[in-house]
Design an enzyme around this catalytic site. Sequence first.
Site, short mmCIF file in Angstrom:
data_model
loop_
_atom_site.label_atom_id
_atom_site.label_comp_id
_atom_site.label_asym_id
_atom_site.label_seq_id
_atom_site.Cartn_x
_atom_site.Cartn_y
_atom_site.Cartn_z
N GLY A 1 0.83 -1.20 0.00
CA GLY A 1 0.00 0.00 0.00
C GLY A 1 0.87 1.25 0.00
O GLY A 1 0.53 2.27 -0.63
N ASP A 2 1.99 1.18 0.69
CA ASP A 2 2.88 2.34 0.76
C ASP A 2 3.55 2.59 -0.60
O ASP A 2 3.72 3.74 -1.02
CB ASP A 2 3.95 2.13 1.84
CG ASP A 2 3.32 1.96 3.21
OD1 ASP A 2 2.25 2.56 3.45
OD2 ASP A 2 3.88 1.21 4.04
O1 RIB Z 1 2.59 -0.35 5.82
C1 RIB Z 1 3.61 -1.11 6.34
C2 RIB Z 1 4.18 -0.47 7.57
O2 RIB Z 1 3.20 -0.43 8.56
C3 RIB Z 1 5.34 -1.21 8.19
O3 RIB Z 1 6.58 -0.79 7.68
C4 RIB Z 1 5.19 -0.96 9.66
O4 RIB Z 1 6.11 -0.05 10.17
C5 RIB Z 1 3.76 -0.48 9.84
O5 RIB Z 1 3.67 0.71 10.40
#
Ligand code: RIB
Length: 308
Positions: free
Chosen positions: A255-256
């Site tokens: 998602g990031d």
């Molecule tokens: O979206 C993934 C992230 O969510 C991880 O890297 C962890 O730190 C959490 O916060």
Amino acid sequence: VISGKIVVFGSYINDLVGRGPDLPRPGETVKGTLFQMGPGGKGFNQAVAARRAAGDVVFITKVGPGLFGDLALTNIKTEGISLTYVFRNPEIETGTALITVNEKTGQNQILVTIGACGTITEKEIAKARTDIVSADIILMQFETNMDAIAKTIKMANRAKVPIILNPAPVQEISDDLLPLVDIITPNETEASVLSGVKVDGLSSVHEAAQFFLDKGLKKVVITLGEKGVYARTEDDEIFLPAVDYAPVVDTTGAGDAFNGVLAVALAQGRDFFEAVRFSNVAASLSTSRYGSSKSMPCRDEIERYYNL
Ligand code: RIB
């Protein structure tokens, strides 16, 4: 670096990751196969995704004292991201995430303690003001204190800086803040909690997106994990299936990857639905390797697969 400044306001978290063939149920202990520690946090992961996709990134976060705080600074610098707005709390530890990954499916479970990044002050936000109000896009998540999020949303909105909000981990957001956001990017669970519509298929996804449009948002993206991504504006919508270039080994940070690359693609002037398609490629690529920020793809790679 492409033109367009992206400000990422969010967390830096130290990820402690254990992998195994089965994840424990409550009260159970199971043996894992591999432990790794690495830099993460939704804010940092998105900043890295944007940076590796050739974005001009300004990152605002807060870390703690001692070894973990120092390590955070090293990791942020290593990614070519400036430390100007990496604040430090001398008393509260750097955020930590306990992550378990099922090695059969690549699915994860995360318990995140946000620590220092839950203590961002008004004064610190004011220090970053010049960069916030001159950004082409600001990208935010829910892994910092809500009062700081509210303040930053209002500051960016007053300066007409488009705001992308990735509402993760999900939390209630007040009705006066939501309409100030331009693009919201929840996953299925987050969309269900925020909209009250149980998202479990294409018609419910359309309905959940309508909830956000009715609140005054301009664009909605609902990420659907292994199913792909759905995006909607007032007049149009698309559904894109996930692209499987390689076996999925770890979905942490997918998602990031999506959000960081979406910010770059939009700052670069791509059409919204094209930007979603570009980011969907990045998200899929990130699931083919281990780690959170470490799994973010580079621009060349995204372009290569995007043009296939
Ligand atoms: O979206 C993934 C992230 O969510 C991880 O890297 C962890 O730190 C959490 O916060």
